[in-house]
Design a protein around this motif. Structure first.
Motif, PDB file in Angstrom:
ATOM      1  N   GLU A 100      80.213  -9.260  71.350  1.00  0.00           N
ATOM      2  CA  GLU A 100      79.452  -9.057  70.121  1.00  0.00           C
ATOM      3  C   GLU A 100      78.064  -9.689  70.165  1.00  0.00           C
ATOM      4  O   GLU A 100      77.127  -9.189  69.539  1.00  0.00           O
ATOM      5  CB  GLU A 100      80.232  -9.614  68.923  1.00  0.00           C
ATOM      6  N   GLU A 101      77.918 -10.794  70.908  1.00  0.00           N
ATOM      7  CA  GLU A 101      76.611 -11.455  70.965  1.00  0.00           C
ATOM      8  C   GLU A 101      75.536 -10.575  71.583  1.00  0.00           C
ATOM      9  O   GLU A 101      74.343 -10.766  71.311  1.00  0.00           O
ATOM     10  CB  GLU A 101      76.721 -12.765  71.753  1.00  0.00           C
ATOM     11  N   PHE A 102      75.939  -9.610  72.412  1.00  0.00           N
ATOM     12  CA  PHE A 102      74.948  -8.723  73.018  1.00  0.00           C
ATOM     13  C   PHE A 102      74.190  -7.941  71.949  1.00  0.00           C
ATOM     14  O   PHE A 102      72.970  -7.755  72.050  1.00  0.00           O
ATOM     15  CB  PHE A 102      75.620  -7.758  73.994  1.00  0.00           C
ATOM     16  N   TYR A 103      74.890  -7.488  70.922  1.00  0.00           N
ATOM     17  CA  TYR A 103      74.240  -6.711  69.855  1.00  0.00           C
ATOM     18  C   TYR A 103      73.307  -7.610  69.032  1.00  0.00           C
ATOM     19  O   TYR A 103      72.263  -7.147  68.562  1.00  0.00           O
ATOM     20  CB  TYR A 103      75.300  -6.077  68.963  1.00  0.00           C
ATOM     21  N   LEU A 104      73.669  -8.871  68.892  1.00  0.00           N
ATOM     22  CA  LEU A 104      72.792  -9.805  68.199  1.00  0.00           C
ATOM     23  C   LEU A 104      71.492  -9.993  68.970  1.00  0.00           C
ATOM     24  O   LEU A 104      70.396  -9.968  68.385  1.00  0.00           O
ATOM     25  CB  LEU A 104      73.510 -11.147  68.025  1.00  0.00           C
ATOM     26  N   LEU A 105      71.604 -10.143  70.282  1.00  0.00           N
ATOM     27  CA  LEU A 105      70.405 -10.275  71.119  1.00  0.00           C
ATOM     28  C   LEU A 105      69.567  -9.000  71.074  1.00  0.00           C
ATOM     29  O   LEU A 105      68.333  -9.050  71.025  1.00  0.00           O
ATOM     30  CB  LEU A 105      70.813 -10.595  72.561  1.00  0.00           C
ATOM     31  N   LEU A 106      70.236  -7.850  71.086  1.00  0.00           N
ATOM     32  CA  LEU A 106      69.516  -6.577  71.024  1.00  0.00           C
ATOM     33  C   LEU A 106      68.731  -6.448  69.729  1.00  0.00           C
ATOM     34  O   LEU A 106      67.556  -6.049  69.727  1.00  0.00           O
ATOM     35  CB  LEU A 106      70.511  -5.416  71.170  1.00  0.00           C
ATOM     36  N   LEU A 107      69.349  -6.792  68.601  1.00  0.00           N
ATOM     37  CA  LEU A 107      68.671  -6.692  67.309  1.00  0.00           C
ATOM     38  C   LEU A 107      67.488  -7.657  67.222  1.00  0.00           C
ATOM     39  O   LEU A 107      66.442  -7.312  66.656  1.00  0.00           O
ATOM     40  CB  LEU A 107      69.668  -6.962  66.182  1.00  0.00           C
ATOM     41  N   CYS A 108      67.644  -8.855  67.776  1.00  0.00           N
ATOM     42  CA  CYS A 108      66.523  -9.803  67.780  1.00  0.00           C
ATOM     43  C   CYS A 108      65.369  -9.264  68.626  1.00  0.00           C
ATOM     44  O   CYS A 108      64.190  -9.386  68.243  1.00  0.00           O
ATOM     45  CB  CYS A 108      66.980 -11.153  68.308  1.00  0.00           C
ATOM     46  N   ALA A 109      65.695  -8.667  69.773  1.00  0.00           N
ATOM     47  CA  ALA A 109      64.646  -8.098  70.627  1.00  0.00           C
ATOM     48  C   ALA A 109      63.935  -6.944  69.933  1.00  0.00           C
ATOM     49  O   ALA A 109      62.706  -6.819  70.002  1.00  0.00           O
ATOM     50  CB  ALA A 109      65.250  -7.630  71.952  1.00  0.00           C
ATOM     51  N   LEU A 131      59.699 -13.522  70.447  1.00  0.00           N
ATOM     52  CA  LEU A 131      60.926 -13.060  69.809  1.00  0.00           C
ATOM     53  C   LEU A 131      61.528 -11.886  70.575  1.00  0.00           C
ATOM     54  O   LEU A 131      62.752 -11.701  70.595  1.00  0.00           O
ATOM     55  CB  LEU A 131      60.649 -12.643  68.361  1.00  0.00           C
ATOM     56  N   LEU A 132      60.687 -11.102  71.228  1.00  0.00           N
ATOM     57  CA  LEU A 132      61.171 -10.027  72.088  1.00  0.00           C
ATOM     58  C   LEU A 132      61.687 -10.574  73.416  1.00  0.00           C
ATOM     59  O   LEU A 132      62.731 -10.141  73.918  1.00  0.00           O
ATOM     60  CB  LEU A 132      60.039  -9.026  72.335  1.00  0.00           C
ATOM     61  N   SER A 133      60.991 -11.546  73.989  1.00  0.00           N
ATOM     62  CA  SER A 133      61.312 -12.024  75.340  1.00  0.00           C
ATOM     63  C   SER A 133      62.537 -12.920  75.374  1.00  0.00           C
ATOM     64  O   SER A 133      63.372 -12.805  76.285  1.00  0.00           O
ATOM     65  CB  SER A 133      60.103 -12.777  75.924  1.00  0.00           C
ATOM     66  N   TYR A 137      66.144 -12.950  77.976  1.00  0.00           N
ATOM     67  CA  TYR A 137      66.666 -13.910  78.948  1.00  0.00           C
ATOM     68  C   TYR A 137      68.188 -13.937  78.883  1.00  0.00           C
ATOM     69  O   TYR A 137      68.872 -13.933  79.919  1.00  0.00           O
ATOM     70  CB  TYR A 137      66.129 -15.321  78.670  1.00  0.00           C
ATOM     71  N   GLY A 138      68.710 -13.984  77.655  1.00  0.00           N
ATOM     72  CA  GLY A 138      70.164 -14.001  77.494  1.00  0.00           C
ATOM     73  C   GLY A 138      70.806 -12.681  77.875  1.00  0.00           C
ATOM     74  O   GLY A 138      71.910 -12.662  78.441  1.00  0.00           O
ATOM     75  N   MET A 139      70.134 -11.565  77.593  1.00  0.00           N
ATOM     76  CA  MET A 139      70.705 -10.261  77.916  1.00  0.00           C
ATOM     77  C   MET A 139      70.780 -10.048  79.423  1.00  0.00           C
ATOM     78  O   MET A 139      71.775  -9.525  79.939  1.00  0.00           O
ATOM     79  CB  MET A 139      69.869  -9.151  77.264  1.00  0.00           C
ATOM     80  N   SER A 149      73.534 -11.837  88.253  1.00  0.00           N
ATOM     81  CA  SER A 149      73.080 -11.832  86.861  1.00  0.00           C
ATOM     82  C   SER A 149      72.455 -13.167  86.484  1.00  0.00           C
ATOM     83  O   SER A 149      71.396 -13.214  85.837  1.00  0.00           O
ATOM     84  CB  SER A 149      74.261 -11.515  85.933  1.00  0.00           C
ATOM     85  N   LEU A 150      73.079 -14.262  86.869  1.00  0.00           N
ATOM     86  CA  LEU A 150      72.534 -15.579  86.562  1.00  0.00           C
ATOM     87  C   LEU A 150      71.198 -15.797  87.261  1.00  0.00           C
ATOM     88  O   LEU A 150      70.247 -16.319  86.677  1.00  0.00           O
ATOM     89  CB  LEU A 150      73.534 -16.660  86.976  1.00  0.00           C
ATOM     90  N   GLU A 151      71.125 -15.369  88.519  1.00  0.00           N
ATOM     91  CA  GLU A 151      69.866 -15.497  89.264  1.00  0.00           C
ATOM     92  C   GLU A 151      68.760 -14.684  88.605  1.00  0.00           C
ATOM     93  O   GLU A 151      67.614 -15.142  88.472  1.00  0.00           O
ATOM     94  CB  GLU A 151      70.065 -15.032  90.705  1.00  0.00           C
ATOM     95  N   ALA A 152      69.095 -13.464  88.174  1.00  0.00           N
ATOM     96  CA  ALA A 152      68.100 -12.604  87.526  1.00  0.00           C
ATOM     97  C   ALA A 152      67.604 -13.231  86.232  1.00  0.00           C
ATOM     98  O   ALA A 152      66.400 -13.213  85.938  1.00  0.00           O
ATOM     99  CB  ALA A 152      68.711 -11.223  87.253  1.00  0.00           C
ATOM    100  N   GLY A 153      68.529 -13.801  85.444  1.00  0.00           N
ATOM    101  CA  GLY A 153      68.133 -14.419  84.189  1.00  0.00           C
ATOM    102  C   GLY A 153      67.225 -15.619  84.395  1.00  0.00           C
ATOM    103  O   GLY A 153      66.216 -15.785  83.698  1.00  0.00           O
ATOM    104  N   ILE A 154      67.551 -16.474  85.369  1.00  0.00           N
ATOM    105  CA  ILE A 154      66.724 -17.658  85.643  1.00  0.00           C
ATOM    106  C   ILE A 154      65.357 -17.243  86.169  1.00  0.00           C
ATOM    107  O   ILE A 154      64.322 -17.799  85.771  1.00  0.00           O
ATOM    108  CB  ILE A 154      67.452 -18.587  86.636  1.00  0.00           C
ATOM    109  N   LYS A 155      65.349 -16.262  87.052  1.00  0.00           N
ATOM    110  CA  LYS A 155      64.068 -15.809  87.619  1.00  0.00           C
ATOM    111  C   LYS A 155      63.173 -15.227  86.521  1.00  0.00           C
ATOM    112  O   LYS A 155      61.971 -15.538  86.466  1.00  0.00           O
ATOM    113  CB  LYS A 155      64.333 -14.759  88.702  1.00  0.00           C
TER     114      LYS A 155
END
Length: 477
Positions: A100-109, A131-133, A137-139, A149-155
């Motif tokens: 469910e948190e994915f949809y929260l991140l999507l709406l914030c973006a 607020l978009l960026s 990071y979390g998505m 996925s973790l490497e992509a997020g950190i990079k």
């Protein structure tokens, strides 16, 4: 102080933000993936339906613009977010972990993107961009238990922070010279010939936005982040993020005289040419479909920069048409990836070998991927041809012949790897086994893919309604 009319103008943004709050409260109360997805889609549909009311508001909210460019960007952002939410519902159904948190991140973006396309002030531009960026990071790192996925997020986080520093420093230099942050005031304050400090600030802002657009040479993060992130997160990066940032860059060039400096336009021209050729050449050697689409997006941003360089009313119309055609083709390609990928494996089915013989197992998905690749290549009778035609016509009108040559050469090179993907879909060998398992996705995802396929064909055969709509918004801007 905000008036009632100002609130009406902000209605789409307020609806999306309120939906994000409702999703957050729903997750805290009781997790329900289907219900969260339904609330997200409903909120985005309501925000889209409220756009005519917001555009008719009698006053403009502080720090923002409610012109044709903002309305066009809002429509594209909300439509993109709506399709991502619909496609993600089936994709995430098999994800082992919180969904469910994915949809929260999507709406914030999406909220940040809506603020970004309507920003008329450097402060709100920066706040909306962050607020978009930050949700991205979390998505990107959503499947953090997998190494890629973790490497992509950190990079993406580290490089994005560096780009933000460039952006802020550029804003600081311009503010030190003019004492203004509002774009209209910047236009008045920079009416004269720009000095080195203003040009330096403009270049730094261009570097910060260039990273978000992944134009060369600020593209290094793109292939790894595209490959490592989950397909829905990568789709948001390729659509919502890039279109919002590009519209901000276009607004800066149209409003602030310092961005119209011949020296700066030459620099942007070099970046455009480098992106056109480099993105297509690097895509030739990719065996991973998501990396291929990442390099393809670099080339398409290079094509779009021609609109920034030429400028004028036709540039806004060209940008709207091209973004619309680019979005439906990109959404179609990533939609197929989501349909054939299983989050259970931890990684998407992105290798080209996964799609070998897809036609013999799922003709519908193979047909959609074929349409998407042909559209990205700019083949006639697809949406991409209309966008490519517009961008070439704009370059010819502006007498930017070497950029037109770059578009033609880049398109020829791009045709090779797009056709390679298409040929892979229809290959069949004796004893071939099914390489891709089509996951059972919900009806929302299937309906979204059907609309995308129809849009690619209809825009290629009869683009007049979209062109007329964009042209009307341009005059209203």
């Amino acid at each position: 102080m905000l008036t009632l009319s100002d609130l009406v103008g902000l209605l789409p943004l307020l609806i999306v933000a309120t939906t994000a709050v409702l999703v957050m409260l729903g997750v805290a109360w009781q997790r329900h993936h289907g219900g969260t997805a339904a609330v997200t889609v409903t909120g985005l549909v309501l925000a889209l339906a409220s756009l005519p009311l917001a555009s008719a508001a009698s006053s403009t909210p502080p720090l923002m613009a409610l012109d044709g460019l903002a309305l066009m960007g809002s429509v594209l952002v909300l439509v993109s977010g709506l399709f991502v939410a619909a496609l993600s519902q089936g994709y995430l159904a098999g994800y082992q972990g919180p969904k469910e948190e994915f949809y929260l991140l999507l709406l914030c973006a999406v909220t940040g993107a809506l603020g970004l396309v309507a920003s008329n002030h450097l402060a709100i531009l920066f706040i909306s961009l962050e607020l978009l960026s930050m949700p991205l990071y979390g998505m990107v790192a959503y499947s953090f238990r997998t190494e890629r996925s973790l490497e992509a997020g950190i990079k993406y986080l580290i490089l994005s922070a560096a780009a933000t520093a460039f952006l802020l420093f550029g804003m600081a230099l311009i503010y030190a010279r003019t004492g203004q942050l509002e774009l209209a005031a910047l236009a008045a304050g920079l009416a004269g010939s720009p000095d080195p400090w203003m040009l330096g600030g403009a270049v730094l802002i261009l570097v910060g936005l260039g990273f978000k657009l992944s134009v060369m040479p600020f593209h290094q993060w793109t292939p790894d982040v595209y490959q490592g992130g989950l397909a829905p997160a990568t789709t948001v990066l390729a659509t919502v993020s890039k279109l919002a940032v590009f519209l901000v860059l276009l607004r800066l060039v149209l409003v602030a005289p310092v961005f119209k400096s011949e020296w700066l336009l030459i620099l942007i021209s070099l970046l455009a040419l480098l992106s056109m050729l480099g993105g297509n050449l690097l895509a030739l050697f990719q065996s991973n479909l998501k990396r291929l689409l990442g390099y393809s997006s670099i080339a398409h941003m290079g094509y779009l920069l021609v609109a920034v360089i030429v400028g004028g009313p036709l540039a806004v119309e060209t940008t709207g048409v091209y973004l619309f055609t680019y979005l439906v083709a990109t959404m179609g390609a990533f939609g197929v990836i989501m349909q054939v990928s299983s989050p259970f494996s931890g990684e998407d089915a992105a290798g080209l070998h996964h799609y070998r013989g897809l036609f013999w197992h799922s003709p519908w998905l193979a047909a959609l991927m074929t349409l998407s690749m042909l559209s990205l290549a700019g083949i006639p009778l697809t949406a991409g041809f209309i966008g490519k035609f517009y961008i070439i016509a704009l370059g010819v009108e502006g007498s930017r012949w070497w950029l037109v040559g770059g578009i033609v050469i880049g398109s020829v090179v791009g045709l090779f790897y797009y056709l390679r993907v298409i040929v892979t879909l229809y290959l069949r060998e004796p004893g071939i086994q099914k390489n891709v398992t089509e996951v059972g996705h919900g009806r929302m995802g299937e309906l979204a893919l059907l609309i995308i396929a129809a849009s690619i064909l209809l825009l290629g055969i009869y683009p007049a309604p979209v062109i007329d709509w964009v042209a009307g918004l341009t005059w209203a801007a």
